[in-house]
Design an enzyme around this catalytic site. Structure first.
Site, PDB file in Angstrom:
ATOM      1  N   HIS A 211      45.976  53.837  34.763  1.00  0.00           N
ATOM      2  CA  HIS A 211      45.924  55.065  33.978  1.00  0.00           C
ATOM      3  C   HIS A 211      46.250  56.241  34.898  1.00  0.00           C
ATOM      4  O   HIS A 211      46.125  56.144  36.117  1.00  0.00           O
ATOM      5  CB  HIS A 211      44.551  55.230  33.324  1.00  0.00           C
ATOM      6  CG  HIS A 211      44.352  54.326  32.151  1.00  0.00           C
ATOM      7  ND1 HIS A 211      44.225  54.776  30.860  1.00  0.00           N
ATOM      8  CD2 HIS A 211      44.283  52.973  32.072  1.00  0.00           C
ATOM      9  CE1 HIS A 211      44.075  53.755  30.039  1.00  0.00           C
ATOM     10  NE2 HIS A 211      44.093  52.644  30.751  1.00  0.00           N
ATOM     11  N   CYS A 242      40.623  54.375  26.850  1.00  0.00           N
ATOM     12  CA  CYS A 242      39.614  53.519  26.227  1.00  0.00           C
ATOM     13  C   CYS A 242      38.601  54.369  25.478  1.00  0.00           C
ATOM     14  O   CYS A 242      37.987  55.269  26.073  1.00  0.00           O
ATOM     15  CB  CYS A 242      38.906  52.684  27.298  1.00  0.00           C
ATOM     16  SG  CYS A 242      37.559  51.690  26.651  1.00  0.00           S
TER      17      CYS A 242
END
Length: 320
Positions: A211, A242
């Site tokens: 990420h 998430c």
């Protein structure tokens, strides 16, 4: 003597799963299928196209099995579905999926928040998930989320990740996916962990899932590739994150990864087509474009081949 550059990693585009999780919007099945087909036709080697997560908890994934049903067996050979239980595996395989990413967290706290069970419980169920997948002739990955940091407990010891990757209950997994779920790792940390996974756990393909929360997505992905990862994950426009990990923001941008690695199948025209697909998707979602390479492609530096000519209109239909 120079050892030369490591092979460029292959891209797995995860837009249709991890990229959509935080958007809150369920895209029509037809839109998802068209996007998947466009990415495959452009040459993207692999895709993650959905999740078996409960639709009441992750609404953008509600039509995953409809997407699977709409793709051909040949297309599904290049597509992955996120699963977390043997029951997920059973349902996905029955719908026609061939490749499954069995995911749980190195951190117990995150696994409880994300999946509702301990890490040990998830690992204990993996042999059944592997057996069901292999009986159906499919492939399955061991995916280790929060491999570097947990949003609740902080840093995760490398030995925790190595212990999971080396556990005999994961024997039979085709790949191991090392996830920087929060985007907090540094290139040095990624190099160290991926190198150790490559050298100290069973031989199999390594995938790095990064990420870009702290701006290290591309650097970490390149570090992972140099350390032994064959595949890196990315999402169009840097979408994603998430929903059960506070502080997690978008995935590493697929456009940025492709511009950095420039695989043999990609040329400036194809890159322009990819940027057009991304822009169409982001407009549909009302999301900003976080890709620096996509922004560069729309610049006025027309002497550079990778810049999209200003009078050229691009959309996802060009790639079909």
């Amino acid at each position: 003597m120079s050892r030369g550059n490591p092979p460029a990693p292959a891209l797995r585009d995860v837009t249709l799963r991890d990229g959509l999780q935080l958007t809150g919007k369920l895209l029509p099945t037809e839109f998802k299928i068209r996007l998947a087909r466009s990415l495959l036709r452009l040459g993207v080697p692999e895709l993650e196209i959905g999740s078996m997560a409960r639709p009441d908890l992750v609404p953008p994934m509600a039509n995953t099995l409809d997407v699977v049903a709409g793709l051909t067996p040949e297309e599904l050979e290049r597509c992955w579905i996120w699963v977390a239980t043997p029951r997920h595996v059973e349902k996905a395989l029955a719908a026609g999926a061939r490749n499954l990413q069995y995911c749980f967290s190195a951190s117990d706290a995150h696994n409880q928040a994300n999946i509702g069970r301990s890490t040990e419980q998830s690992l204990a169920a993996m042999p059944e998930a592997i057996a069901r997948t292999k009986d159906a002739g499919g492939r399955i990955q061991l995916c280790i989320a929060t491999s570097f940091t947990c949003p609740f407990d902080g840093p995760v010891a490398p030995e925790r990740v190595l212990g999971i990757a080396d556990d005999e209950r994961a024997t039979g997994a085709d790949d191991v996916v090392i996830c920087d779920t929060l985007g907090q790792a540094s290139p040095g940390q990624v190099t160290d962990l991926v190198s150790r996974v490559a050298g100290e756990t069973p031989a199999r393909r390594i995938v790095f899932h990064g990420h870009d929360t702290w701006g290290q997505g591309v650097a970490n992905s390149l570090a992972a590739a140099a350390a032994g990862a064959a595949v890196v994950d990315g999402a169009l426009g840097g979408l994603g994150g998430c929903p059960f990990a506070p502080g997690a923001s978008g995935n590493t941008s697929s456009e940025d990864l492709l511009f950095a690695t420039r695989p043999a199948w990609l040329d400036p025209a194809g890159f322009g087509g990819l940027v057009g697909l991304s822009e169409e998707l982001l407009a549909e979602l009302g999301e900003p474009n976080r890709s620096k390479a996509a922004q560069g492609a729309r610049s006025k530096a027309n002497a550079f081949d990778w810049v999209i000519p200003g009078d050229r209109e691009l959309s996802g239909t060009e790639a079909q």
